[in-house]
Design a protein around this motif. Structure first.
Motif, PDB file in Angstrom:
ATOM      1  N   ALA A  60       0.812  -1.220   0.000  1.00  0.00           N
ATOM      2  CA  ALA A  60       0.000   0.000   0.000  1.00  0.00           C
ATOM      3  C   ALA A  60       0.843   1.267   0.000  1.00  0.00           C
ATOM      4  O   ALA A  60       0.285   2.374  -0.015  1.00  0.00           O
ATOM      5  CB  ALA A  60      -0.926   0.008   1.215  1.00  0.00           C
ATOM      6  N   ASN A  61       2.156   1.115   0.004  1.00  0.00           N
ATOM      7  CA  ASN A  61       3.057   2.269   0.068  1.00  0.00           C
ATOM      8  C   ASN A  61       4.113   2.150  -1.025  1.00  0.00           C
ATOM      9  O   ASN A  61       5.252   1.751  -0.777  1.00  0.00           O
ATOM     10  CB  ASN A  61       3.731   2.337   1.438  1.00  0.00           C
ATOM     11  N   PRO A  62       3.748   2.488  -2.264  1.00  0.00           N
ATOM     12  CA  PRO A  62       4.702   2.350  -3.362  1.00  0.00           C
ATOM     13  C   PRO A  62       5.955   3.207  -3.172  1.00  0.00           C
ATOM     14  O   PRO A  62       7.014   2.883  -3.709  1.00  0.00           O
ATOM     15  CB  PRO A  62       3.905   2.784  -4.593  1.00  0.00           C
ATOM     16  N   ASP A  63       5.821   4.272  -2.407  1.00  0.00           N
ATOM     17  CA  ASP A  63       6.940   5.168  -2.096  1.00  0.00           C
ATOM     18  C   ASP A  63       7.502   4.875  -0.707  1.00  0.00           C
ATOM     19  O   ASP A  63       7.922   5.791   0.010  1.00  0.00           O
ATOM     20  CB  ASP A  63       6.486   6.619  -2.189  1.00  0.00           C
TER      21      ASP A  63
ATOM     22  N   ASP B 236      -3.280   0.574  -7.532  1.00  0.00           N
ATOM     23  CA  ASP B 236      -4.032   1.814  -7.322  1.00  0.00           C
ATOM     24  C   ASP B 236      -3.685   2.513  -6.015  1.00  0.00           C
ATOM     25  O   ASP B 236      -4.320   3.503  -5.659  1.00  0.00           O
ATOM     26  CB  ASP B 236      -5.540   1.551  -7.386  1.00  0.00           C
ATOM     27  N   TYR B 237      -2.673   2.033  -5.287  1.00  0.00           N
ATOM     28  CA  TYR B 237      -2.219   2.735  -4.085  1.00  0.00           C
ATOM     29  C   TYR B 237      -1.367   3.932  -4.506  1.00  0.00           C
ATOM     30  O   TYR B 237      -0.475   3.809  -5.352  1.00  0.00           O
ATOM     31  CB  TYR B 237      -1.400   1.813  -3.196  1.00  0.00           C
ATOM     32  N   ALA B 238      -1.611   5.077  -3.887  1.00  0.00           N
ATOM     33  CA  ALA B 238      -0.951   6.315  -4.294  1.00  0.00           C
ATOM     34  C   ALA B 238       0.221   6.657  -3.381  1.00  0.00           C
ATOM     35  O   ALA B 238       0.243   6.264  -2.206  1.00  0.00           O
ATOM     36  CB  ALA B 238      -1.956   7.460  -4.279  1.00  0.00           C
ATOM     37  N   PRO B 239       1.195   7.414  -3.881  1.00  0.00           N
ATOM     38  CA  PRO B 239       2.259   7.914  -3.011  1.00  0.00           C
ATOM     39  C   PRO B 239       1.709   8.898  -1.990  1.00  0.00           C
ATOM     40  O   PRO B 239       0.580   9.390  -2.123  1.00  0.00           O
ATOM     41  CB  PRO B 239       3.234   8.584  -3.987  1.00  0.00           C
ATOM     42  N   TYR B 240       2.499   9.188  -0.980  1.00  0.00           N
ATOM     43  CA  TYR B 240       2.018   9.964   0.158  1.00  0.00           C
ATOM     44  C   TYR B 240       1.471  11.326  -0.249  1.00  0.00           C
ATOM     45  O   TYR B 240       0.404  11.731   0.226  1.00  0.00           O
ATOM     46  CB  TYR B 240       3.147  10.153   1.171  1.00  0.00           C
TER      47      TYR B 240
ATOM     48  N   ALA C 253       0.101  12.397  -2.983  1.00  0.00           N
ATOM     49  CA  ALA C 253      -1.208  12.319  -3.633  1.00  0.00           C
ATOM     50  C   ALA C 253      -2.307  12.016  -2.626  1.00  0.00           C
ATOM     51  O   ALA C 253      -3.407  12.572  -2.703  1.00  0.00           O
ATOM     52  CB  ALA C 253      -1.178  11.246  -4.715  1.00  0.00           C
ATOM     53  N   VAL C 254      -2.027  11.163  -1.667  1.00  0.00           N
ATOM     54  CA  VAL C 254      -3.009  10.854  -0.632  1.00  0.00           C
ATOM     55  C   VAL C 254      -3.274  12.078   0.228  1.00  0.00           C
ATOM     56  O   VAL C 254      -4.437  12.395   0.563  1.00  0.00           O
ATOM     57  CB  VAL C 254      -2.515   9.683   0.250  1.00  0.00           C
ATOM     58  N   ALA C 255      -2.197  12.801   0.601  1.00  0.00           N
ATOM     59  CA  ALA C 255      -2.355  13.979   1.448  1.00  0.00           C
ATOM     60  C   ALA C 255      -3.173  15.051   0.766  1.00  0.00           C
ATOM     61  O   ALA C 255      -4.039  15.712   1.376  1.00  0.00           O
ATOM     62  CB  ALA C 255      -0.980  14.516   1.826  1.00  0.00           C
TER      63      ALA C 255
END
Length: 374
Positions: free
Chosen positions: A330-333, A362-366, A368-370
């Motif tokens: 869930a954390n590609p970065d 479909d998990y986004a980097p931090y 994008a989530v923020a």
């Protein structure tokens, strides 16, 4: 501890590879290959490219032959279509500046009748693993099913499997991988030869002696290294895994004997799987020290590590790299999040095996989530 002071973020030379950090993406079965043919696809290329900031990516296990398969939708590395599919993955990762090695897999008895023309998986001895594998039915839905009693490999059969590993290594290099990792852990075929509980042979591969138990692993390592180069070859081992009928009283001396032999071949690294369930035994420092003495190459450890524990095992000198599995889902970065103490996202356990982009790419980097939640 900041990114600049943690040993996790120090560069490392691994054979010919210059790694920017000690953070490894661990191999994880995700079962997203295209059917028919178990072919790596564009979705997998996207998934791995998203995680290219890892110091090193070790792919999900890829079967070296049809016989080596034990789970539905896992990718192979024995057909031309599979090679081309994996080439798409390596090109995507390299375009993002990453480094990626392919894990080579033969599951042995950890399989199901549906993957074998005669209905029988193969193993060192005809002993069932007391375990289940994930198999998709005609409805396309995956279920956990029991593994049957396998067929014991003949000596010519064993030679053929070694040949399958050799061809798979050649195919991996043809697909553009930076190296290969031999899966010798978690109760699969190589591990089955290493343990007295699963190897009750009486021939040259006998489970009664150190030399007999390690013979197959060493033959596979030599065959793979002949194609990929020893400096680009690693092996994953799991001495403290006890499930799947693998609780062997002789496994520690066996692993140390194997490590000494692999050290003599110049293998680039060993990848130590540590038990990561709630009440798992702690890895004794005496074993870590003995492994360091037996094997002079690079050591990767994996098994429920967080940034603090990872930094400690590196500082103690018991490992050179640390592999992270589920945190990478869930954390590609993940390297950036660890470096800056950013919160980690949770993954969807229902999407681990099979499916499409949901719960996979479909998990986004931090950032994008923020932004999305601001």
């Amino acid at each position: 501890m900041t990114a600049t002071s943690s040993p996790l973020f120090r560069p490392l030379q691994l054979g010919p590879l210059n790694l920017p950090s000690r953070i490894v993406m661990a191999p994880m079965t995700r079962a997203r290959s295209s059917q028919p043919g178990d072919v790596p696809n564009a979705l997998m290329a996207q998934y791995y490219a998203q995680r290219a900031s890892a110091g090193l990516i070790v792919t999900e296990a890829s079967q070296v032959s049809r016989q080596g398969q034990g789970y539905s939708f896992t990718p192979g590395i024995y057909s031309d279509a599979q090679v081309e599919g994996w080439r798409r993955v390596t090109e995507a990762v390299h375009a993002e500046g990453g480094r990626i090695v392919l894990q080579l897999w033969h599951v042995g008895r950890m399989s199901h009748a549906s993957f074998h023309a005669d209905g029988l998986p193969v193993a060192p001895s005809a002993i069932a693993p007391q375990a289940q594998v994930w198999v998709a039915g005609d409805d396309g839905v995956g279920r956990m099913v029991d593994s049957p009693v396998p067929r014991a490999l003949s000596v010519p059969d064993i030679a053929a499997v070694v040949g399958d590993f050799r061809r798979a290594a050649a195919n991996a290099m043809r697909a553009g991988f930076d190296g290969v990792e031999i899966h010798g852990a978690n109760g699969y075929l190589i591990d089955q030869f290493l343990r007295t509980t699963s190897n009750q042979r009486t021939d040259a591969y006998t489970g009664a002696t150190l030399e007999g138990r390690t013979r197959f692993a060493l033959e596979v390592a030599a065959a793979v290294a002949s194609e990929a180069g020893a400096e680009r070859t690693g092996m994953r081992l799991a001495p403290f895994i006890t499930q799947r009928g693998m609780d062997c009283p002789e496994i520690i001396p066996t692993i140390l004997h194997l490590a000494r032999q692999l050290d003599a071949t110049g293998l680039a690294y060993l990848h130590l799987v540590e038990a990561d369930w709630a009440d798992a035994p702690q890895i004794p420092e005496s074993f870590r020290a003995a492994l360091r003495q037996a094997y002079q190459g690079r050591l990767i450890v994996a098994g429920g590590y967080d940034a603090t524990r990872a930094s400690q095992v590196l500082s103690d000198g018991f490992a050179d790299l640390v592999a992270f599995g589920r945190p990478f889902i869930a954390n590609p970065d993940l390297p950036r999040r660890l470096a800056h103490g950013l919160p980690l996202a949770a993954f969807d356990p229902k999407a681990l095996f099979g499916g499409a982009a949901q719960g996979y790419s479909d998990y986004a980097p931090y950032e994008a989530v923020a932004e999305a939640t601001a």
